[in-house]
Every structure is written in structure tokens, then in C-alpha cells.
Design an enzyme around this catalytic site. Structure first.
Site, PDB file in Angstrom:
ATOM      1  N   ASP A   1      58.099  26.571  19.501  1.00  0.00           N
ATOM      2  CA  ASP A   1      57.777  25.772  18.251  1.00  0.00           C
ATOM      3  C   ASP A   1      57.039  24.302  18.802  1.00  0.00           C
ATOM      4  OD1 ASP A   1      60.410  24.861  18.876  1.00  0.00           O
ATOM      5  OD2 ASP A   1      60.326  24.214  16.986  1.00  0.00           O
TER       6      ASP A   1
ATOM      7  N   GLU B   1      63.254  24.304  17.516  1.00  0.00           N
ATOM      8  CA  GLU B   1      63.829  23.137  18.382  1.00  0.00           C
ATOM      9  C   GLU B   1      63.219  21.863  17.617  1.00  0.00           C
ATOM     10  OE1 GLU B   1      64.342  20.099  21.327  1.00  0.00           O
ATOM     11  OE2 GLU B   1      62.359  20.649  20.242  1.00  0.00           O
TER      12      GLU B   1
END
Length: 387
Positions: free
Chosen positions: A76, A142
Site C-alpha cells: 500500500d 501499513e
């Protein structure tokens, strides 16, 4: 036999997936396909949490014995911001003047691509099986609240009986040049809101009110200037920083009833979250005396400080870096938090990836030559680790 893909081609495929957290946009599919093709057993695991997005995660392993080296990371990315400000498409994966552009090029799709490329080349050279085990633990959670990612994937793996000996997180650890820094730990992070209660009233009649604004200013100064510690051999001193002050009052003739100030503390391994909260509460009580009514609302935190002690593993990684770059990296604990804070509970972990100068910025980019060098470093680590 088809040619083994290099880090650049893998990175470009990943960058073309607009995986702005919490979206995956096909990024894990890219890794799934490559790792299955190399003989890895791949698991896709989705985790949920009330009030948070469902997150797809990937765990892949090849080999059954020890030692077990894990590569960890996240696919991500943060939003690109104003896409018109980019000189090359934020999700185009374009190469120009020897630089690979794209959101995540540095943080941290480029690092993942180098790790995968290095492992594929290493496996091809050793007959398809390592002298031990290699795994990838990759999340799509994250950059945001990190509740359905690495922390739960590690719990899932542990419940399956997975045991890790060492881990490399491919975060952009280097400051100026590739090979200048290995992160062997991180400071913890703790946030809260300081609240001072007053009594609302008309500014013309201050004797009928209690103004919280001067009081919160007094407390901000007191807490900001009270040392938390003096640092350690591996950590700088902890620091408390106020980030906003708000009274929720648009009027100029009304004394507000309450004032609030948000703050964040970055702390070293002299403190736990609970001991640090107690220390700040003690300092606050001393600053308030019997006059100021104040309290702190703490935000939940899972970001404690940790350090991996230097030893044979850091020496091994250092040797691989020196061989490729000619630089001896500094071992430090600077920077923000990362998912290494979760991994440290399962095995020794370090962070080593690309140079972080453009991460989270417009025109995030990395030299293609750094991708090649980082791949060579990771391969050097693998060769030494399984020698």
C-alpha cells in the site's frame, strides 16, 4: 526456460497498481504470480476489524528447514496528492533519465521488487530450493492504521507453527546514498490530547469566567521543556512535540470553556507506553498545581520502541552492502515507526532498502542503478545466509 524478471520490471508492474491504502489494486496479484511460479507456497489472507477496511495480505514460503529468512514489507502507498504536479504519472511506472518514477518507487514497492528479484535469481542458481527457508510477508495495511496487516499476519503465521530466524524489512532506510544506513530499531510513538477546562464567559467580565487559554499555554511550555530522558547509546533522547492547539471558539468576545492541544511523543527503549504515560501524567500534575484543571486523553498505541542488537546477522548484511557499494553502513534507530515494531516480537529484524529522500513526495523516484545494486545486496545476503 523464461528469463528471470529483474527488479525494474517487477517494480514497474507494482507501480502500475494504484494501491493507495487501503486499496490493493492488484499489487499482491503481481507478487502472487511471481512467487508461485518460483515454487513458493502462497497464502492470501484477509483480515477484518470493525470500523476499518478489510485488508488482503500475502504470505509465501519456500523450503521447510532452518535457517528461515523472511523478507517483509507493504504494497500500500500514500495518496499521490496533486497528480498534475507530477512530471511523470504517479502510477505509470515510467523511467526517465535513469530514474524510475511512481508512488511507491521508494516506499516501498521498489524494495519489494529487489527482494523478489534477488530471491528468484538465487533460487535459479541453487536448483530451486534454498538450504533452509525463505519467506515473504507482505501486507496492504501499513501506511494507515495498520490493524489488519502485519500484526495479524504474524499472529496467523505463528498459529500455523511458522518460526522465523531473521527478517529484513525493505523500507527506505538510507539517508543520502544506498548503503549508508541499516535501521536496527525504531523509537516508539505515543499520541494524546491535553485538555484544559475553564469556565465560559464574556470577555468584559473575566472575573466571572476561567480562561483556559493562558493555562494551556503554561502547560504546553512546561511539558515541552521537561526532559524525558537523555538518550542511550543507540537512541537519541525522547521528545514530546505539540502539533495543534484548538479552543473551538470563533468569537472574539467570549472566553472559551475548554482548550485542547494535540501532541506526539517519540520515545526510546528506556520507556514502555505505560511508564511513559505515567511520567507525563506526573509532569502534568506538577505543572497544574492546585490551580489548573487539566487531563490527558491518550490515543491507543501499538508502537513501542525496540532495538536489534548488532551481531552476526547485522555483520552479514553489512558485508553484503560493502561488497556492492564500497560503503560501511551506519547502524542506527532514527526515523519514524514501521511494521518492524511487530516483527521484533518474533525474530531479530533490521530494515534496509532504498534511499528515502523522495518518499511521500511528488515525483517519488529511485535511480534504476539503485534497484540493480539493492538486488545484488539482497542476493549477497542470501548467499552468505545460506552458505
Amino acid at each position: 526456460m523464461p528469463a528471470t524478471p529483474d527488479a525494474l520490471s517487477i517494480a514497474r508492474d507494482l507501480l502500475r497498481c494504484p494501491s493507495v491504502t487501503p486499496a490493493d489494486a492488484g499489487a499482491l496479484d503481481v507478487l502472487d504470480r511471481l512467487l508461485r511460479g518460483a515454487g513458493f507456497e502462497v497464502h492470501r489472507v484477509t483480515f477484518s476489524e470493525p470500523g476499518a477496511a478489510d485488508i488482503d495480505n500475502l504470505y509465501a514460503r519456500i523450503g521447510t528447514g532452518a535457517p528461515h529468512l523472511m523478507f517483509a514489507g507493504h504494497t500500500d502507498v500514500v495518496p499521490p496528492g496533486d497528480v498534475s504536479a507530477w512530471s511523470h504519472g504517479a502510477f505509470a511506472g515510467e523511467v526517465a533519465d535513469g530514474q524510475l518514477y511512481g508512488r511507491g518507487a521508494v516506499d516501498m514497492k521498489g524494495g519489494i521488487a529487489c527482494a523478489v528479484a534477488a530471491v528468484l535469481v538465487y533460487l535459479a542458481a541453487c536448483g530451486g530450493q534454498p538450504k533452509g527457508s525463505i519467506s515473504f510477508l507482505i501486507t496492504g495495511d501499513e501506511e494507515d492504521i495498520a490493524v489488519n496487516g502485519t500484526v495479524k499476519l504474524l499472529q496467523w503465521a505463528d498459529a500455523r507453527g511458522e518460526n522465523f530466524d531473521h527478517c529484513i524489512v525493505g523500507e527506505p532506510s538510507n539517508v543520502e546514498e544506498l548503503g549508508d544506513c541499516i535501521k536496527i530499531g525504531r523509537r516508539g510513538s505515543l499520541s494524546g490530547t491535553l485538555i484544559v477546562d475553564g469556565v465560559q464567559g464574556h470577555v468584559a467580565y473575566p472575573q466571572r469566567a476561567v480562561n483556559p487559554v493562558p493555562d494551556i499555554a503554561t502547560l504546553i511550555v512546561a511539558l515541552s521543556h521537561e526532559p524525558l530522558d537523555h538518550g542511550t547509546a543507540q537512541f537519541q533522547p525522547s521528545n514530546l512535540e505539540f502539533t495543534s492547539v484548538d479552543v473551538g471558539n470563533a468569537a472574539t468576545n467570549v472566553i472559551p470553556a475548554q482548550a485542547r492541544a494535540k501532541f506526539n511523543i517519540r520515545f526510546n527503549d528506556q520507556h514502555s507506553i505505560k511508564s511513559l504515560q505515567a511520567l507525563i501524567e506526573h509532569h502534568l500534575a506538577a505543572a497544574c498545581g492546585n490551580r489548573i484543571r487539566a487531563r490527558i486523553e491518550w490515543l491507543p498505541s501499538n508502537a513501542g520502541a525496540f532495538v536489534t542488537k548488532p551481531g552476526p546477522f547485522t555483520d552479514l548484511v553489512t558485508a553484503a552492502i560493502e561488497q556492492v557499494t564500497g560503503r560501511r553502513p551506519e547502524l542506527n534507530t532514527g526515523g519514524g515507526t514501521s511494521d518492524a515494531r511487530f516483527i521484533t516480537h518474533y525474530c531479530p529484524v533490521i530494515e534496509f532498502g532504498l534511499v528515502g529522500q523522495t518518499m511521500h513526495k511528488v515525483d517519488e523516484r529511485t535511480p534504476v542503478s539503485d534497484l540493480e545494486k539493492l538486488t545484488a545486496i539482497y542476493r549477497g545476503v542470501l548467499e552468505r545466509y545460506f552458505a
